[in-house]
Design an enzyme around this catalytic site. Structure first.
Site, mmCIF file in Angstrom:
data_model
loop_
_atom_site.group_PDB
_atom_site.id
_atom_site.type_symbol
_atom_site.label_atom_id
_atom_site.label_comp_id
_atom_site.label_asym_id
_atom_site.label_seq_id
_atom_site.Cartn_x
_atom_site.Cartn_y
_atom_site.Cartn_z
ATOM 1 N N HIS A 63 29.781 3.416 66.949
ATOM 2 C CA HIS A 63 29.422 3.578 68.365
ATOM 3 C C HIS A 63 30.565 3.192 69.296
ATOM 4 C CE1 HIS A 63 28.452 -0.706 69.527
ATOM 5 N NE2 HIS A 63 28.082 -0.844 68.274
ATOM 6 N N ASP A 164 32.982 -5.273 69.166
ATOM 7 C CA ASP A 164 31.741 -4.550 68.874
ATOM 8 C C ASP A 164 31.663 -3.398 69.864
ATOM 9 O OD1 ASP A 164 29.180 -3.633 68.442
ATOM 10 O OD2 ASP A 164 28.188 -5.448 69.143
ATOM 11 N N GLU A 194 24.395 2.963 71.399
ATOM 12 C CA GLU A 194 23.908 2.183 70.266
ATOM 13 C C GLU A 194 23.291 0.876 70.726
ATOM 14 O OE1 GLU A 194 24.044 -0.859 67.020
ATOM 15 O OE2 GLU A 194 24.993 -0.905 68.976
ATOM 16 N N GLU A 195 23.955 0.246 71.707
ATOM 17 C CA GLU A 195 23.542 -1.099 72.133
ATOM 18 C C GLU A 195 22.178 -1.117 72.826
ATOM 19 O OE1 GLU A 195 24.940 -3.721 71.171
ATOM 20 O OE2 GLU A 195 27.034 -3.271 70.753
ATOM 21 N N ASP A 217 30.158 -0.766 61.691
ATOM 22 C CA ASP A 217 29.857 -1.598 62.859
ATOM 23 C C ASP A 217 30.245 -3.032 62.513
ATOM 24 O OD1 ASP A 217 28.815 -2.566 65.312
ATOM 25 O OD2 ASP A 217 27.041 -1.284 65.179
ATOM 26 N N HIS A 303 28.845 -10.251 70.746
ATOM 27 C CA HIS A 303 28.192 -10.126 72.065
ATOM 28 C C HIS A 303 28.590 -11.231 73.034
ATOM 29 C CE1 HIS A 303 24.909 -6.901 71.162
ATOM 30 N NE2 HIS A 303 26.083 -6.593 70.664
HETATM 31 CO CO CO Z 1 26.504 -4.839 69.520
HETATM 32 ZN ZN ZN Z 2 27.732 -2.745 67.396
#
Ligand code: CO
Ligand code: ZN
Length: 332
Positions: A63, A164, A194-195, A217, A303
């Site tokens: 992603h 990420d 994706e998130e 990922d 994150h």
């Molecule tokens: Co993420």
């Molecule tokens: Zn991710």
């Protein structure tokens, strides 16, 4: 590889607003693609090769979106309240800087706390862009921003926002550039949203209708002081996903990945992630379902605006994907 990662992580692309990242990816891949397509969801889909004897139609997905914030309200003094895009945790916000698509930079401040050890709720924070009123505020309702931190090269370890999942976007780009002989028809999908719920990979998997789905990922690690109990560490190789919060990887795919790693002497780790999931879940349950798995890059502080990876893990993730897709994959 480092300069590619830097270029990708420093692009701004919260979920739903990935066009800049997509253009960076497009420039990297266009000389290596047989076909390039951008679908209605904004997924960039690169086709490479045709299915030969013993081959499959393989979808690889990473992603391109990142977590971020969206302005919900600008008050009379020019302070912008915001909603989160994806898994933004309150303790990573206060004092952080954000960068809007129009280039505006703001910092996240908060209301007075009764107790300095508390964490501000999202609703108790605001973005200060230096404005004094809604009229002179350079951002308005619906504008989106990503966390703003420069890429830092510590040698073998790299820190940035949006590792990420741009680090795995770099992994897929490198895999595409390096793949020589493959019996498979390969679809490299640089997926959106994706998130916020694997949305891009969901439609891409439906449209491509592959025989097997492989995501790339980030995953968490258990190698920091009093961290999560997890047998994944930085520097010990890419992680082969067995299970996460949203899927149980197909054991045949897990076995194929382990065999490919062992055959080529690539270090690897087995991953069981308790929370979170990846595009592999969307692929696994697309249409009538398909065997799916994920090659993960171990990442600390996922994150937060400072996610850390180990460069050798990234390079070995490329090697593992190349080993996997360069030969027939046994799904019997
Ligand atoms: Co993420
Ligand atoms: Zn991710």
């Amino acid at each position: 590889m480092k300069s590619l990662i830097k270029k990708l992580v420093e692009s701004v692309g919260p979920s739903g607003y990935e066009s800049r990242v997509r253009e960076v990816v497009r420039k990297e891949v266009e000389d290596y693609a047989d076909e390039i397509q951008v679908d209605a969801m904004g997924n960039l889909i690169v086709k490479k090769g045709v299915k030969k004897e013993g081959g499959l139609r393989v979808m690889l997905s990473a992603h391109i979106d990142e977590i971020g914030v969206m302005v919900t309200h600008v008050d009379k003094n020019g302070f912008a309240r915001f909603a989160t895009i994806g898994g933004v945790r309150p303790h990573t916000c206060y004092g952080s800087r954000v960068r809007f698509l129009n280039g505006t930079v703001g910092m996240i401040g908060g209301e007075k706390l009764d107790n300095m050890n508390q964490v501000h709720a999202i609703e108790a924070m605001f973005i200060d862009v230096g404005a004094t009123s809604p009229e002179d505020c350079p951002v308005k309702i619906g504008d989106v921003a990503a966390f703003d931190r420069p890429f830092e090269d510590l040698g073998n370890r790299l820190i940035s926002k949006a590792m990420d999942n741009r680090v795995c976007v770099a992994v897929l780009i490198e895999t595409l550039k390096q793949v020589q002989e493959s019996p498979h028809e390969l679809y490299f999908v640089f997926s959106t949203q994706e998130e916020v719920g694997l949305r891009g990979a969901t439609t891409a998997a439906y449209a491509i209708d592959p025989d097997i789905g492989i995501a790339s990922d980030v995953t968490m690690t258990g190698d920091t002081p009093r961290g999560v109990t997890m047998d994944v560490a930085l520097g010990k190789g890419p992680a082969i996903k067995v299970k996460d919060g949203g899927m149980i990887a197909d054991p045949k795919v897990v076995t194929a990945m382990v065999k490919a790693a062992e055959k080529h002497n690539i270090p690897y780790q087995m991953e069981i992630l308790l929370g979170g999931t990846t595009d592999a879940k969307a692929m696994q349950i697309s249409r009538a379902g398909m065997p799916a798995g994920c090659v993960s890059v171990p990442t600390r502080y996922v994150h937060t605006p400072s996610e850390m990876v180990d460069l050798t893990d990234v390079e070995n993730a490329v090697k593992l994907l190349l080993a996997l897709i360069s030969e027939p994959i046994n799904l019997a």
